[in-house]
Design a protein around this motif. Structure first.
Motif, short mmCIF file in Angstrom:
data_model
loop_
_atom_site.label_atom_id
_atom_site.label_comp_id
_atom_site.label_asym_id
_atom_site.label_seq_id
_atom_site.Cartn_x
_atom_site.Cartn_y
_atom_site.Cartn_z
N LEU A 219 0.92 -1.32 0.20
CA LEU A 219 0.16 0.42 -0.46
C LEU A 219 0.85 1.01 0.10
CD1 LEU A 219 -3.08 0.50 0.00
CD2 LEU A 219 -2.51 0.83 2.27
N ALA A 220 2.16 1.36 0.84
CA ALA A 220 2.64 2.46 1.21
C ALA A 220 3.87 3.02 -0.78
CB ALA A 220 3.70 1.99 1.72
N ILE A 221 3.76 1.33 -0.96
CA ILE A 221 4.78 1.48 -2.73
C ILE A 221 2.92 2.15 -3.28
CG2 ILE A 221 5.12 0.54 -4.22
CD1 ILE A 221 6.45 -1.44 -2.81
N ALA A 222 2.63 1.94 -3.12
CA ALA A 222 0.79 2.18 -4.28
C ALA A 222 0.83 3.55 -4.07
CB ALA A 222 -0.08 1.61 -4.30
N VAL A 223 0.85 3.92 -2.71
CA VAL A 223 0.95 5.69 -2.34
C VAL A 223 1.11 6.83 -3.37
CG1 VAL A 223 0.40 7.21 -0.81
CG2 VAL A 223 -0.55 5.23 -0.31
N VAL A 224 2.77 5.83 -2.94
CA VAL A 224 4.15 6.86 -3.70
C VAL A 224 3.88 7.31 -5.17
CG1 VAL A 224 6.48 7.07 -3.85
CG2 VAL A 224 5.34 6.64 -1.89
N PHE A 225 3.38 5.87 -5.74
CA PHE A 225 3.72 5.46 -7.22
C PHE A 225 2.18 6.34 -7.36
CE2 PHE A 225 2.41 3.26 -11.00
CZ PHE A 225 3.76 3.74 -12.18
N GLY A 226 0.74 5.98 -6.63
CA GLY A 226 -0.20 6.10 -7.37
C GLY A 226 0.21 8.11 -7.30
N LEU A 227 0.39 8.85 -6.37
CA LEU A 227 0.40 10.20 -5.64
C LEU A 227 1.43 10.91 -7.19
CD1 LEU A 227 0.69 11.07 -2.42
CD2 LEU A 227 -0.55 11.96 -4.23
N ALA A 228 2.20 9.87 -7.37
CA ALA A 228 2.98 10.46 -8.51
C ALA A 228 2.53 10.11 -9.97
CB ALA A 228 4.81 9.69 -8.65
N LEU A 229 1.85 9.38 -10.06
CA LEU A 229 1.22 9.09 -11.57
C LEU A 229 0.25 9.90 -11.58
CD1 LEU A 229 1.69 6.74 -14.05
CD2 LEU A 229 -0.23 5.73 -12.36
N GLY A 230 -0.74 10.17 -10.66
CA GLY A 230 -1.50 11.17 -10.79
C GLY A 230 -1.72 12.41 -10.97
N MET A 231 -0.58 12.72 -10.02
CA MET A 231 0.23 14.31 -10.37
C MET A 231 0.47 14.44 -11.87
SD MET A 231 2.43 14.47 -7.05
CE MET A 231 3.68 15.75 -7.67
N VAL A 232 1.01 13.41 -12.49
CA VAL A 232 2.12 13.26 -13.69
C VAL A 232 0.65 13.16 -14.20
CG1 VAL A 232 2.87 12.45 -15.89
CG2 VAL A 232 4.16 12.46 -13.27
N MET A 233 -0.30 12.62 -14.52
CA MET A 233 -2.01 12.53 -15.28
C MET A 233 -2.32 14.22 -14.67
SD MET A 233 -2.55 9.09 -15.51
CE MET A 233 -3.89 8.71 -15.65
N GLY A 234 -2.24 14.44 -13.71
CA GLY A 234 -3.48 15.72 -13.07
C GLY A 234 -3.01 17.15 -14.09
N PHE A 235 -1.76 16.68 -14.15
CA PHE A 235 -1.22 18.07 -14.86
C PHE A 235 -0.83 18.15 -16.07
CE2 PHE A 235 0.32 19.10 -10.32
CZ PHE A 235 -0.56 20.41 -10.15
N SER A 236 -0.70 17.32 -17.07
CA SER A 236 -0.24 17.26 -18.33
C SER A 236 -1.49 16.29 -19.28
CB SER A 236 0.56 16.85 -18.38
OG SER A 236 0.78 15.99 -20.05
N ARG A 237 -2.24 17.47 -19.98
CA ARG A 237 -3.24 16.76 -20.50
C ARG A 237 -2.30 15.60 -21.60
NH1 ARG A 237 -8.61 19.55 -22.81
NH2 ARG A 237 -8.38 20.32 -21.00
N THR A 238 -1.17 15.39 -22.27
CA THR A 238 -1.01 14.51 -23.28
C THR A 238 -0.61 13.60 -22.26
OG1 THR A 238 0.40 16.76 -23.95
CG2 THR A 238 0.57 14.39 -24.56
N LEU A 239 0.27 13.54 -21.60
CA LEU A 239 0.15 12.07 -20.66
C LEU A 239 -1.23 11.54 -20.04
CD1 LEU A 239 3.40 13.58 -18.49
CD2 LEU A 239 3.26 11.71 -20.01
N ARG A 240 -1.73 12.65 -19.66
CA ARG A 240 -2.80 12.29 -19.64
C ARG A 240 -3.95 10.94 -19.90
NH1 ARG A 240 -5.30 15.75 -16.71
NH2 ARG A 240 -6.95 16.64 -18.65
N ASP A 241 -4.20 11.50 -21.60
CA ASP A 241 -4.85 11.25 -22.49
C ASP A 241 -3.85 9.23 -22.59
OD1 ASP A 241 -6.11 13.34 -22.74
OD2 ASP A 241 -5.79 13.71 -24.63
#
Lengths: 253, 282
Positions: free
Chosen positions: A66-88
């Motif tokens: 879960l701890a790894i999921a939190v770190v990875f999920g947060l990082a991925l969510g941030m990347v996808m939240g800030f960049s539309r291209t990466l989200r798509d």
């Protein structure tokens, strides 16, 4: 207040156990069909040391995943939240990955990392639980009203300052909502690996050995132990949520 | 004294899938230091674009925006903004919300001084005793008061108000107009107010600018005579009614609803009411 918070859920659990007991007794089911709550204490007592040891293994692997999921999920969510291209770009990949039944992944991982039981279990818990976190954080960030950003941008604030002071705290309620889902998912991941992989350890392995030796009360006891661990972790998350995102809770009127 | 805000021949268009959508066309506007300028115009005529240009959040396609003799190219700490939505941060108390800009702009103030400054403003707008409440515990009008305090806490030269009273009920709105006058008496700032409410514009501003329909340009200017401190009674005089009528006609021209000015009765209504605010076309 505290009385209400403890007594009401406790009463609900007791009523549930009573109904379960009545159901089994009234139908006269043998324990290989369905164990009753009264079968459980002897099972717990008989294997108390195994429960402690395996329960701990299941718990720490789940928390680590879960701890790894939190770190990875947060990082991925941030990347996808800030960049539309990466989200798509990442969304179809992510959804496809999540759609694959994890039970089918277990043998692949077990073959990939033969003998690395701890590692495999943590990996499984992580893989199954990061998805809700990544999605909710990315949605939280991408739906941030532009005015929130503008009040700081208009003052010449840096991107980092805007993230730290606005985006991050604003996304916390969504994050904790996702974390509550992820907690239970992580347990599923841990147990999948523990049950399926040969010579496993942890509560999942204990369940498997109960199955092999036709010890039905033991199997039910493992389920109850898992439920108890799940409740424990869930309330740890609730407690953290109250500390870090308590503002989102409307006062009860 | 030179004008503090100078907008020179600004033209701007948004890129849309159907091609460029022009919103501002050769718009020029200047606001002297310490003055209060209200901008009215039909819905969707580019008023909000104008605020974002002044704040430096956007760059115009053509033309220039100058603040205090400097060309605006990026956001600057000497600007304060308030929107129709108060956008208070729910995880902060009211006091912490007002202090927020002081955490961003360079300042020599200590934490205690920042809080003292915020308390002083909150008291000025009648929010003393609510410093430690969360925004969710306050009414809409109180939140907007806190939002105004946040907009001026760092003593900006320019205060940009984008329909800050638009979502409030009529009585609360009038209360806040008076609060605006109280703030102006204490805090020197130059202000641009975007509004749909003509009464609001003549009550608060020194000059009202009517924008034409999209793409917008400055169609009409109405100076509001300085007759000392204003009260709500001043809105119900023949002079006020005449100004409102003039503005209403200008809005109708901007909306393209009136073929030519002067063909209608231009005498003030004996008792101007809410109908003095024109219906905004969808």
């Amino acid at each position: 207040m505290i009385w209400r918070k403890v007594a009401v859920p406790l009463a609900a659990v007791l009523i549930f156990l009573a109904l379960w007991e009545i159901l089994v007794q009234a139908n006269g089911w043998p324990d290989y069909k369905m164990a009753s709550p009264s079968d459980l204490p002897p099972a717990f007592w008989k294997y108390r040391w195994l429960f402690l040891e395996y329960g701990w293994q299941t718990l720490w692997r789940t928390v680590a995943g879960l701890a790894i999921a939190v770190v990875f999920g947060l990082a991925l969510g941030m990347v996808m939240g800030f960049s539309r291209t990466l989200r798509d770009a990442l969304y179809p990949l992510l959804v496809g990955f999540n759609a694959v039944p994890k039970a089918t992944v277990v043998p692949i991982i077990a073959l990939l990392f033969v003998g690395q039981h701890d590692f495999n279990t943590v990996l499984m818990a992580f893989m199954i639980s990061f998805f809700p976190i990544a999605v909710s954080v990315s949605i939280g960030l991408s739906t941030l009203e532009p005015e929130y950003r503008d009040i700081l941008r208009a003052l010449g604030a840096s991107r980092l300052a805007i993230f730290r002071k606005i985006a991050l705290p604003k996304t916390l309620p969504e994050f904790f909502g996702a974390l509550k889902v992820s907690v239970t998912l992580a347990f599923i991941g841990t147990n999948l690996m523990e049950i399926v992989s040969p010579h496993g350890r942890g509560l999942g392995a204990l369940f498997d050995s109960g199955k092999t030796s036709a010890d039905y009360p033991l199997m039910f006891a493992v389920l109850i132990a898992l439920a108890a661990l799940g409740i424990l972790l869930f309330y740890v998350v609730v407690w953290l949520e109250r500390i870090f995102a308590g503002w989102a809770e409307r006062p009860a009127s | 004294m030179a004008d503090l805000i100078e907008i020179r021949h600004v033209t701007h268009a948004y890129a849309t899938p159907k091609g460029p959508l022009p919103v501002l066309d050769d718009l020029s506007l200047s606001v002297p230091e310490g003055s209060f300028c209200a901008v009215v115009g039909p819905s969707g005529c580019g008023k909000s674009t104008l605020t974002r240009l002044i704040a430096g959040l956007m760059k115009p396609d053509r033309g220039e925006v100058w603040l205090h003799g400097e060309r605006v190219k990026s956001p600057r700490a000497t600007v304060g903004m308030a929107f129709q939505n108060p956008v208070l941060l729910e995880w902060r108390t009211i006091l912490q919300n007002v202090v927020l800009p002081l955490e961003i702009v360079p300042t020599k103030l200590t934490q205690a001084q920042k809080e003292a400054r915020a308390r002083e403003l909150l008291e000025l707008v009648g929010l003393e005793g609510f410093e430690d409440k969360r925004p969710s515990e306050l009414s809409g009008g109180m939140r907007q008061r806190a939002s105004l305090c946040r907009a001026i806490v760092h003593r900006p030269e320019v205060l940009i108000l984008d329909e800050p009273f638009g979502a409030l009920d009529a009585f609360t709105r009038e209360d806040l107009w008076q609060t605006m006058h109280a703030l102006r008496a204490e805090e020197p700032f130059t202000s641009v107010l975007i509004t749909h409410d003509l009464r609001e514009s003549i009550f608060l501003a020194d000059e009202v600018v009517v924008l034409s329909g999209r793409p917008a340009t400055a169609q009409f200017r109405l100076p509001v005579p300085d007759t000392g401190p204003r009260t709500l009674d001043d809105l119900y005089t023949p002079q006020a009614a005449a100004m409102l009528n003039t503005l209403r006609h200008q809005i109708e021209i901007a909306q393209g609803r009136t073929p030519a000015a002067g063909t209608r009765k231009t005498l003030p209504d004996p008792a101007p009411t809410e109908s003095a605010t024109p219906e905004i076309l969808p």
